[in-house]
Design an enzyme around this catalytic site. Structure first.
Site, short mmCIF file in Angstrom:
data_model
loop_
_atom_site.label_atom_id
_atom_site.label_comp_id
_atom_site.label_asym_id
_atom_site.label_seq_id
_atom_site.Cartn_x
_atom_site.Cartn_y
_atom_site.Cartn_z
N ASN A 59 0.83 -1.21 0.00
CA ASN A 59 0.00 0.00 0.00
C ASN A 59 0.86 1.26 0.00
O ASN A 59 1.94 1.29 0.58
CB ASN A 59 -0.94 -0.01 1.20
N HIS B 86 5.78 -0.56 -2.75
CA HIS B 86 5.30 0.15 -3.95
C HIS B 86 5.32 1.67 -3.79
O HIS B 86 4.62 2.37 -4.51
CB HIS B 86 3.91 -0.37 -4.35
N CYS C 160 11.04 14.73 -9.27
CA CYS C 160 11.24 15.10 -10.67
C CYS C 160 11.91 13.94 -11.39
O CYS C 160 12.93 13.41 -10.95
CB CYS C 160 12.14 16.34 -10.74
N CYS D 273 15.70 15.39 -12.70
CA CYS D 273 16.82 15.68 -11.79
C CYS D 273 16.65 15.02 -10.42
O CYS D 273 17.55 15.09 -9.59
CB CYS D 273 17.02 17.19 -11.64
N CYS E 91 9.03 20.55 -12.69
CA CYS E 91 10.11 20.89 -11.75
C CYS E 91 10.62 22.31 -12.02
O CYS E 91 11.09 22.59 -13.14
CB CYS E 91 11.24 19.88 -11.92
N GLY F 15 -5.40 -9.14 2.96
CA GLY F 15 -6.02 -8.13 2.09
C GLY F 15 -5.31 -7.89 0.78
O GLY F 15 -5.32 -6.77 0.27
N THR F 16 -4.70 -8.93 0.24
CA THR F 16 -4.08 -8.78 -1.08
C THR F 16 -4.55 -9.88 -2.01
O THR F 16 -4.73 -11.03 -1.58
CB THR F 16 -2.53 -8.79 -1.00
N SER F 17 -4.73 -9.51 -3.28
CA SER F 17 -5.15 -10.51 -4.27
C SER F 17 -3.98 -11.42 -4.65
O SER F 17 -4.17 -12.43 -5.32
CB SER F 17 -5.70 -9.82 -5.53
C1 BJW Z 1 -10.09 -7.37 1.78
C2 BJW Z 1 -11.05 -6.51 2.34
C3 BJW Z 1 -11.09 -6.39 3.74
C4 BJW Z 1 -11.27 -6.46 0.19
N1 BJW Z 1 -10.20 -7.10 4.47
N2 BJW Z 1 -9.24 -8.06 2.53
C5 BJW Z 1 5.44 -12.59 -13.93
C6 BJW Z 1 4.48 -12.87 -14.86
C7 BJW Z 1 3.79 -11.83 -15.49
C8 BJW Z 1 4.07 -10.51 -15.20
C9 BJW Z 1 5.02 -10.25 -14.26
C10 BJW Z 1 5.69 -11.27 -13.64
N3 BJW Z 1 6.59 -10.70 -12.77
C11 BJW Z 1 6.46 -9.38 -12.83
C12 BJW Z 1 5.52 -9.09 -13.74
C13 BJW Z 1 5.07 -7.74 -14.10
C14 BJW Z 1 4.23 -7.07 -13.06
C15 BJW Z 1 3.15 -8.01 -12.55
O1 BJW Z 1 3.23 -8.59 -11.48
N4 BJW Z 1 2.06 -8.13 -13.27
C16 BJW Z 1 0.94 -8.99 -12.83
C17 BJW Z 1 -0.35 -8.20 -12.82
C18 BJW Z 1 0.92 -10.23 -13.68
N5 BJW Z 1 5.08 -6.58 -11.98
C19 BJW Z 1 5.79 -5.48 -12.09
O2 BJW Z 1 5.82 -4.84 -13.13
C20 BJW Z 1 6.58 -5.05 -10.87
N6 BJW Z 1 7.94 -4.78 -11.19
C21 BJW Z 1 8.76 -5.74 -11.61
O3 BJW Z 1 8.40 -6.89 -11.77
O4 BJW Z 1 10.05 -5.29 -11.81
C22 BJW Z 1 10.95 -6.17 -12.47
C23 BJW Z 1 10.86 -5.84 -13.93
C24 BJW Z 1 11.40 -4.66 -14.36
C25 BJW Z 1 11.36 -4.36 -15.71
C26 BJW Z 1 10.74 -5.23 -16.61
C27 BJW Z 1 10.16 -6.41 -16.13
C28 BJW Z 1 10.22 -6.71 -14.78
C29 BJW Z 1 6.03 -3.75 -10.32
C30 BJW Z 1 4.64 -3.88 -9.80
C31 BJW Z 1 4.14 -2.53 -9.34
C32 BJW Z 1 2.68 -2.58 -8.90
N7 BJW Z 1 2.21 -1.27 -8.71
C33 BJW Z 1 0.84 -1.08 -8.29
C34 BJW Z 1 0.50 0.42 -8.42
C35 BJW Z 1 1.22 1.22 -7.32
C36 BJW Z 1 0.97 2.68 -7.46
C37 BJW Z 1 -0.47 3.06 -7.28
O5 BJW Z 1 -1.14 2.65 -6.33
O6 BJW Z 1 -0.94 3.82 -8.11
O7 BJW Z 1 0.69 -1.53 -6.92
S1 BJW Z 1 -0.32 -2.10 -9.14
C38 BJW Z 1 -1.39 -2.37 -7.77
O8 BJW Z 1 -1.45 -3.78 -7.47
C39 BJW Z 1 -0.70 -1.69 -6.58
C40 BJW Z 1 -0.88 -2.71 -5.50
O9 BJW Z 1 0.06 -2.53 -4.47
C41 BJW Z 1 -0.75 -4.01 -6.23
C42 BJW Z 1 -1.33 -5.20 -5.52
O10 BJW Z 1 -2.71 -5.08 -5.35
P1 BJW Z 1 -3.37 -5.54 -3.98
O11 BJW Z 1 -2.86 -4.73 -2.87
O12 BJW Z 1 -3.26 -7.00 -3.86
O13 BJW Z 1 -4.89 -5.07 -4.19
P2 BJW Z 1 -6.08 -5.81 -4.98
O14 BJW Z 1 -7.10 -4.79 -5.24
O15 BJW Z 1 -5.59 -6.59 -6.12
O16 BJW Z 1 -6.64 -6.86 -3.91
C43 BJW Z 1 -7.33 -6.43 -2.75
C44 BJW Z 1 -7.72 -7.66 -1.98
O17 BJW Z 1 -8.31 -7.25 -0.75
C45 BJW Z 1 -8.75 -8.54 -2.68
O18 BJW Z 1 -8.27 -9.87 -2.68
C46 BJW Z 1 -10.00 -8.41 -1.80
O19 BJW Z 1 -10.75 -9.62 -1.72
C47 BJW Z 1 -9.41 -8.07 -0.47
N8 BJW Z 1 -10.26 -7.31 0.45
N9 BJW Z 1 -11.77 -5.97 1.33
C48 BJW Z 1 -9.30 -7.90 3.86
N10 BJW Z 1 -11.96 -5.60 4.36
#
Ligand code: BJW
Length: 255
Positions: A103, A120, A128, A131, A149, A189-191
């Site tokens: 988060n 994240h 910026c 720079c 900037c 709380g993560t997918s």
């Molecule tokens: C409750 C609830 C309640 C509801 N109580 N629970 C392998 C295969 C294919 C692709 C890739 C791979 N490895 C890497 C990749 C690429 C990519 C990736 O993973 N893609 C997948 C989608 C397949 N990863 C990346 O690009 C990462 N970097 C990387 O791999 O670098 C190396 C590299 C460099 C160069 C080239 C290639 C590789 C970076 C990932 C960055 C993610 N960024 C985001 C945005 C952040 C900024 C912003 O917020 O604007 O991060 S994406 C978004 O998803 C955000 C979150 O942190 C992240 C995870 O989501 P999260 O937290 O799990 O939320 P939800 O909504 O998905 O789930 C919520 C859950 O809560 C649900 O399950 C509900 O049921 C539950 N819930 N109420 C408890 N009350």
């Protein structure tokens, strides 16, 4: 009816030397932050690759900034919920405790958690792209449209990790170490679909941790979990903190 946890899980929490909580958007859902995926998720309407990537930003910085401005506004008006506070309480009770969070809302620290690894980034910070000068939200709010900037004319962006970008090295290294050393690892709380963060529960399990998942919906991780508590983090985490607190009180109740 208040859910209960098994005596076995209570014992495991009380006996744990090193506990790690790995959190996602669901933990902040009860504070009013929309999740990304699922029926009410932000991205049920907007595709992530259209917003959270460098390609999207370079193509249409105004649209991406509009999205972040909207989310900054939501996040400026929220407060931690019982799930965040329970994790902060657990840190004061466990021999070793860390929060690894995906988060960007800063709510764990605001609730009092001290050992927090933000994988994240954090939406309260900006920098910026040319720079590297850091900017606070005051600067961003005062800018109309896309912030630029004043030092070098580069585009300013939020300090968060987009798709295709590396995670901050220090936070990642510390998270891997914490996962490897955990004897209780809670995925909350993560997918569990965004990598490399989603690999951490498996790193922990491979290293011998008991893997506990808390989520109202099953995830791809659920079959790997040693125990799955189906429900909200704001309900279950306070129960787990109470179990840990019971451990603290136990010696006194016998004297
Ligand atoms: C409750 C609830 C309640 C509801 N109580 N629970 C392998 C295969 C294919 C692709 C890739 C791979 N490895 C890497 C990749 C690429 C990519 C990736 O993973 N893609 C997948 C989608 C397949 N990863 C990346 O690009 C990462 N970097 C990387 O791999 O670098 C190396 C590299 C460099 C160069 C080239 C290639 C590789 C970076 C990932 C960055 C993610 N960024 C985001 C945005 C952040 C900024 C912003 O917020 O604007 O991060 S994406 C978004 O998803 C955000 C979150 O942190 C992240 C995870 O989501 P999260 O937290 O799990 O939320 P939800 O909504 O998905 O789930 C919520 C859950 O809560 C649900 O399950 C509900 O049921 C539950 N819930 N109420 C408890 N009350």
């Amino acid at each position: 009816m208040t859910p209960v946890i098994s005596p076995g899980l209570s014992r495991r929490i009380r006996g744990a030397r090193s506990i790690v909580a790995f959190t996602g958007a669901g933990v902040s859902a009860e504070s009013g932050v929309p999740t990304f995926r699922g029926a009410d998720g932000i991205w049920s309407k907007l595709k992530p690759e259209e917003l959270a990537s460098m390609g999207a930003f370079m193509k249409n910085p105004s649209m991406v900034w509009e999205w972040y401005a909207h989310r900054k506004k939501i996040m400026s008006g929220i407060t931690p919920n019982p799930g965040h506070y329970a994790l902060a309480r657990m840190e004061n009770l466990a021999p070793s405790f860390a929060v690894i969070t995906q988060n960007i809302d800063g709510l764990h620290r605001r609730a009092g958690s001290r050992t927090v690894y933000e994988l994240h980034g954090n939406i309260e910070r900006n920098y910026c792209m040319k720079c590297g000068t850091p900017y606070g939200d005051d600067f961003v709010v005062a800018s109309s449209g896309v912030p630029v900037c004043p030092a070098c004319g580069g585009l300013v962006r939020p300090d968060v990790v987009w798709f295709g970008e590396m995670l901050p090295e220090d936070a990642w290294d510390a998270s891997v170490r914490a996962a490897e050393g955990a004897d209780l690892f809670m995925s909350v709380g993560t997918s569990a679909v965004v990598y490399p963060a989603a690999s951490l529960p498996l790193v922990a399990k491979r290293s011998g941790a008991y893997l506990l998942e808390i989520n109202p919906e099953p995830t791809p991780l659920t079959p790997q979990a040693d125990e799955y508590l189906q429900g909200a983090s704001g309900v279950f985490l306070p129960i787990l903190a109470d179990a840990l607190e019971g451990a603290r009180r136990l010696p006194h109740s016998h004297t």
